[in-house]
Enzyme design. Sequence first.
Site, short mmCIF file in Angstrom:
data_model
loop_
_atom_site.label_atom_id
_atom_site.label_comp_id
_atom_site.label_asym_id
_atom_site.label_seq_id
_atom_site.Cartn_x
_atom_site.Cartn_y
_atom_site.Cartn_z
N LYS A 160 -8.04 -14.02 2.67
CA LYS A 160 -8.06 -13.29 1.40
C LYS A 160 -9.50 -13.09 0.88
CE LYS A 160 -3.40 -13.56 0.56
NZ LYS A 160 -2.88 -14.12 1.81
C1 LIG Z 1 -1.76 -13.90 2.67
C2 LIG Z 1 -1.72 -14.60 3.98
C3 LIG Z 1 -1.02 -14.06 5.10
C4 LIG Z 1 -0.22 -12.78 5.01
O1 LIG Z 1 -1.02 -11.65 4.92
P1 LIG Z 1 -0.43 -10.24 4.42
O2 LIG Z 1 -1.58 -9.33 4.30
O3 LIG Z 1 0.24 -10.54 3.10
O4 LIG Z 1 0.57 -9.80 5.45
C5 LIG Z 1 -1.10 -14.74 6.31
N1 LIG Z 1 -1.77 -15.91 6.42
C6 LIG Z 1 -2.43 -16.47 5.37
C7 LIG Z 1 -3.14 -17.76 5.56
C8 LIG Z 1 -2.42 -15.83 4.12
O5 LIG Z 1 -3.09 -16.41 3.07
#
Ligand SMILES: *Cc1c(COP(=O)(O)O)cnc(C)c1O
Length: 497
Positions: free
Chosen positions: A113
Amino acid sequence: MFYNSTRNSNVRVTSAEAIARGISSDGGLFVPETIPELSLDEIVSLGGMSYAERAAFVFSKYLTDFTEAEIRLCTESAYNTKNFETESIAELAHLFDGTYMLELWHGPTCAFKDMALQILPYFLTTSAKKMKLDKKIVILVATSGDTGKAALEGFRDVEGTSILVFYPEDGVSAMQKRQMKTQEGDNVGVCALKGNFDDCQNGVKAIFTDSDVKEQLDKNGMMFSSANSINWGRLVPQIVYYISAYAELVKDGDINAGEKINIVVPTGNFGNILAACYAKHMGVPVNKLICASNINNVLTDFINTGVYDRNRRFYATVSPSMDILISSNLERLLYLMTDRNDAVIREWFGKLASEGRYEVTDEVKKKIQDEFCAGFCNDDETKTVIHDIFEKYSYVCDTHTAVAVKVYNDYKASTGDTTRTIIASTASPYKFSPAVLEALEGKASDIDEYSKAYRLAELSGSKMPSALADLKNKPERFCDVIDKTEQKNYVLSQLGI
Ligand SMILES: *Cc1c(COP(=O)(O)O)cnc(C)c1O
């Protein structure tokens, strides 16, 4: 470049407006009118640039209302070694034969993120300036763990913004709680809510749309904006690392220019894999996009059958950031796959809201299956993979990434496809130490979360990211716990209104 709403193709806004507004007033998501194409030469030439320069190049195709200097200010403020633990920003680990881990978690909060939330605040403040909004931007976030912390780190001490995060008192891991309670910065606030994640989210949504609150904010020169993945400003930075990884593989001689690769993504809200799809449509040679889910496998079923049905049990898993039954960014994919048919998107997403289910046409299903494969695995399989990868390669991966590895192994076994493959590695294993340690040791232990993290370091010979290690001695700044009925007043009083 202009942006349309997925629910009304007549809506046409600049990128600054799309980013500042976050979501279209018809409930649709903003998407670029056309997908800019890069030549193979352009993609390969990125190999000679820094990550910030690669990002600036890609953004110049999408944010055409931003000046070159504005884009450069955004990329240089976000993608530097003050914020990221590696010079490469997105580290490509050459692990298995023909398989590469794209480690997206070397940022300040140790999850992918950060790749978007480190730059979103700069996009947002630049957009607000361009639109002459001249208001302080207030970011409200409801989080189940990762997004809240990444947004806090991204927005902390960014001029012209303030951020307030709500998390469910008993709904996040001990490490995630510590990450948020010890948050630094003069424009940040964190508060626990007595309730679950849905209570947090419903409360935040209600405050967003409360006309009384809006009026009071207006009077005080403030406006709300959103930091979650429906905002185009969070999606566009994610396209960059797939293009960048391709250029890197060519540069390192791992693939020939023009050779196709597979991309595997552990998926929840469908943002990360959609970014990979955009990278493909821009010109990155991709064979298959492989969508990996945990047992909340609504996307696996959708890609395999064309039926999206959220009427099913919700499971809490060891990969909690993928515990999700409504993947909002799928709307952007379907808009693309229906040749921008806003009427049919309105119909399907209306059905999703009223019945929890919709079915796409055979033609759309076939188009999706031409580009995507999907699979899922359960918690036991996730832990087995973590164990096996460590035994074989002395490499520790987190629970989300392990889901992707398992789904990829299944794909390879059933298709015999030996195309070189990038796996998106979405979090540091230290964010999920209890499950990872249990996988490595073969049994659960009852020591506290920090002791588990240290034991994981000892056992694996890897280093705990300093961003997590340093938390241990940081004072807790935010210990408020409120009832959900108090949320609105809490927001107003924190804003000094
Ligand atoms: C948010 C997240 C995901 C999922 O990603 P999306 O873009 O919502 O599909 C996968 N792994 C981790 C560690 C995350 O924080």
